[in-house]
Design an enzyme around this catalytic site. Structure first.
Site, PDB file in Angstrom:
ATOM      1  N   ARG A  71       0.818  -1.222   0.000  1.00 16.23           N
ATOM      2  CA  ARG A  71       0.000   0.000   0.000  1.00 16.23           C
ATOM      3  C   ARG A  71       0.847   1.265   0.000  1.00 16.23           C
ATOM      4  NH1 ARG A  71      -3.238  -1.399   5.241  1.00 16.23           N
ATOM      5  NH2 ARG A  71      -1.050  -1.747   5.704  1.00 16.23           N
ATOM      6  N   LYS A 100       3.719 -19.055   5.741  1.00 15.65           N
ATOM      7  CA  LYS A 100       3.062 -19.490   6.971  1.00 15.65           C
ATOM      8  C   LYS A 100       2.647 -18.255   7.771  1.00 15.65           C
ATOM      9  CE  LYS A 100       6.111 -19.715  10.835  1.00 15.65           C
ATOM     10  NZ  LYS A 100       6.803 -20.383  11.885  1.00 15.65           N
ATOM     11  N   HIS A 120      10.221 -22.727   5.047  1.00 14.64           N
ATOM     12  CA  HIS A 120      11.621 -22.506   4.694  1.00 14.64           C
ATOM     13  C   HIS A 120      12.548 -23.577   5.262  1.00 14.64           C
ATOM     14  CE1 HIS A 120      11.567 -20.366   8.566  1.00 14.64           C
ATOM     15  NE2 HIS A 120      12.834 -20.666   8.621  1.00 14.64           N
ATOM     16  N   LYS A 126      16.422 -25.801   3.560  1.00 16.38           N
ATOM     17  CA  LYS A 126      17.755 -25.850   4.165  1.00 16.38           C
ATOM     18  C   LYS A 126      18.572 -26.976   3.530  1.00 16.38           C
ATOM     19  CE  LYS A 126      16.531 -23.852   8.614  1.00 16.38           C
ATOM     20  NZ  LYS A 126      17.441 -22.707   8.640  1.00 16.38           N
ATOM     21  N   GLU A 185      15.552 -22.113  20.265  1.00 12.86           N
ATOM     22  CA  GLU A 185      15.882 -20.714  19.998  1.00 12.86           C
ATOM     23  C   GLU A 185      16.363 -20.060  21.288  1.00 12.86           C
ATOM     24  OE1 GLU A 185      12.925 -18.762  17.007  1.00 12.86           O
ATOM     25  OE2 GLU A 185      11.739 -19.912  18.420  1.00 12.86           O
ATOM     26  N   ASP A 218       3.127 -22.491  16.033  1.00 15.12           N
ATOM     27  CA  ASP A 218       4.161 -21.717  15.348  1.00 15.12           C
ATOM     28  C   ASP A 218       5.278 -22.610  14.809  1.00 15.12           C
ATOM     29  OD1 ASP A 218       5.083 -19.079  14.625  1.00 15.12           O
ATOM     30  OD2 ASP A 218       6.697 -19.334  16.081  1.00 15.12           O
ATOM     31  N   HIS A 243       7.101 -26.749  10.915  1.00 16.41           N
ATOM     32  CA  HIS A 243       8.507 -27.104  10.730  1.00 16.41           C
ATOM     33  C   HIS A 243       8.860 -28.495  11.279  1.00 16.41           C
ATOM     34  CE1 HIS A 243       8.840 -23.041   9.519  1.00 16.41           C
ATOM     35  NE2 HIS A 243       8.892 -22.509  10.717  1.00 16.41           N
ATOM     36  N   LYS A 269      11.563 -21.274  23.073  1.00 19.80           N
ATOM     37  CA  LYS A 269      12.264 -19.990  23.049  1.00 19.80           C
ATOM     38  C   LYS A 269      13.053 -19.823  24.350  1.00 19.80           C
ATOM     39  CE  LYS A 269       9.182 -17.518  19.979  1.00 19.80           C
ATOM     40  NZ  LYS A 269      10.220 -17.382  18.940  1.00 19.80           N
TER      41      LYS A 269
END
Ligand code: NAP
Length: 485
Positions: A51, A149, A179, A183, A217, A236, A241, A332
């Site tokens: 936009r 996603k 993604h 890899k 992570e 998530d 994944h 995480k």
């Protein structure tokens, strides 16, 4: 060893959301690297669309800045950058409006190249974009769409999303990107499994004790707290994944490495997954540390019941895997950023060495990040005159070392996948029925938490996650691999 670059035909790529974070950090720098590698013929064109009001020149400035920040080693090649920018254009467009669409259609219609539309926008806009592309005559056979996603937040929303795309595009025009599948190591997983005589005969419950898949992570939710709290680790990371990694590890050999065959085999794995018992799942939320607030503070909800960590024991009811558990975990604010698949083989059923205490196992580790590579733990004789004592040593193949460095950056997952879109190769993209089957398995787990009012356990930031995850494996006489890089 210098990697071989396979030419692709000229293309037009329209990036809806061409000013967004993903376009800036991954898509545009990745395309520049492919340009530098000779994979963007001169007639090709990239058109940003969003936009924000700007012209082509302003967009090229924006892209140059993105490449300077995220382009890697090639970013300093001013000549190449100038040539790349020549192939870029921009159209201000609202996915839900009418302005800009005629202009976009004029830019890409009538050109005889592969035409791809990357939907790098919120999923709520996918249906609008598909509908407008069709309305403006841009959904014909030459067109492909790439969607990001999250692909739904449950089975019902995924079905609605699939239906809205299917109204205007055939399944062979839709590229659902994960993604992780781009890899190098993930593709190598298939090469190792199906390109060697060594592994496939042992790749079953008779020889494999268990398999672990870890995606850890170190970061917290950061500024994405509000979004993340509606999602959690299960939606998530696991539904997409980890599920994709599980499929590639567990699937039967496809007759050919081609999209239909590979995706059929992955789908069979998802359909053979057992429902997960509540006592085979551990959920967690991280506590604060010196750098970051706690999960609940980060999402601004002191009573949040969303998990920032999940670990689970998963069974696959088929001939190959019945009896071999798959342990998955992701979270995480863990000790290290590390993604790894580990295949732990069974112990020998008889040892001929009197001096040896036993307990040796072959362990195949496939590291996705960092330091992509594969390690095979083998048992050998301890050097020296101490008798036949055995030790376990790793045979290590770091891809960076083994395959050398061609001087540039190794292609990022997004670059590979975008080139596959241009080539029309859907092997590494998720098919609609795969995504729906994954939600069909995930939904009862998440619904069960909601119905039971399940509250995640707290865990220390910088740790390996809640202690209960270790206890879950200890009950089976097993332990998690240390999360390390
Ligand atoms: P973002 O930074 O919020 O960017 C969104 C983009 O969409 C902007 O270019 C925005 O530009 C454009 N946009 C918003 N509303 C629009 C409309 N009505 N019509 C046309 N364009 C519109 O989001 P992002 O992080 O790039 O993520 C894009 C998609 O990729 C999302 O589905 C996200 O879940 C997914 N994804 C992102 C990442 C990542 O690392 N960022 C990773 C995996 C998946 P204007 O405001 O100028 O319109």
């Amino acid at each position: 060893m210098v990697s071989r670059v396979i030419p692709v035909e000229a293309f037009d790529l329209v990036i809806f959301g061409g000013t967004g974070d993903l376009a800036r950090r991954k898509i545009l720098p990745g395309l520049f690297r492919r340009f530098c590698a000779g994979q963007m013929p001169a007639e090709s064109r990239i058109v940003g669309a969003a936009r924000s009001q700007m012209d082509g020149a302003k967009y090229r400035e924006f892209v140059a800045e993105a490449i300077a920040e995220f382009g890697g080693k090639v970013a300093s090649d001013a000549e190449k950058l100038a040539a790349f920018l020549q192939q870029l254009d921009y159209v201000p467009i609202d996915a839900r409006g009418v302005g800009g669409w005629e202009e976009l259609a004029d830019k890409v219609k009538g050109r005889k190249f592969v035409r791809a539309f990357y939907f790098s926008v919120a999923p709520g806009l996918f249906g609008d974009l598909a509908e407008r592309l069709h309305h403006y005559g841009l959904s014909d056979k030459a067109s492909r769409i790439v969607v990001e996603k999250p692909f739904g937040r449950d089975l019902a929303t995924a079905q609605t999303l699939n239906a809205s795309l299917a109204e205007h595009f055939n399944e062979d025009q839709i590229y659902r990107i994960d993604h992780y599948l781009g890899k190098e190591t993930v593709q190598n997983l298939m090469a190792v499994r199906f390109g060697n005589m060594l592994f496939e005969p042992l790749w079953n419950s008779q020889y494999v004790d268990h398999i672990q898949i870890t995606v850890a992570e170190t970061v917290g939710v950061g500024t994405r707290g509000e979004y993340y709290d509606k999602s959690g680790a299960m939606r998530d990371m696991v539904q997409n994944h980890l599920m994709q990694l599980l499929c590639l590890i567990a699937m039967e050999p496809p007759a050919k490495f081609e999209p239909g065959a590979v995706r059929d085999e992955k789908l069979k794995v998802i359909r053979a997954l057992d429902p997960v018992e509540p006592h085979h799942i551990v959920r967690g939320q991280y506590l604060s540390d010196d750098e970051d607030p706690s999960y609940r503070e980060g999402v601004n909800d002191p009573r949040s019941k969303t998990e920032s960590y999940v670990a689970m024991k998963v069974g696959i009811s088929n001939w190959r895997w019945a009896g071999t558990p798959f342990y998955l975990r992701t979270g995480k604010k863990l000790a290290e950023r590390a993604s790894e698949i580990t295949v732990v083989f069974k112990e020998l059923n008889h040892s001929i060495f009197d001096d040896d205490e036993g307990g040796h196992r072959n362990v195949l580790s496939i590291r996705l990040q960092p330091n992509e590579g594969i390690t095979l733990g083998v048992t050998i004789k301890e050097p020296g005159p101490g008798g036949m004592r055995l030790i376990d040593v790793p045979l290590d193949m770091s891809f960076a070392e083994a395959l050398g460095d061609a001087g540039g950056d190794p292609p990022d997952a997004y670059e590979r996948l975008i080139m596959d879109v241009i080539r029309g190769n859907q092997t590494l993209f998720m098919r609609g029925d795969e995504v729906e089957a994954a939600w069909e398995w995930t939904d009862p787990i998440i619904n069960g938490w909601t119905e039971r009012g399940d509250v995640p356990k707290s865990y220390e930031s910088g740790s390996d996650g809640p202690g209960d995850a270790a206890t879950m494996l200890a009950r089976d006489g097993r332990s998690w691999r240390a999360i390390k890089t």
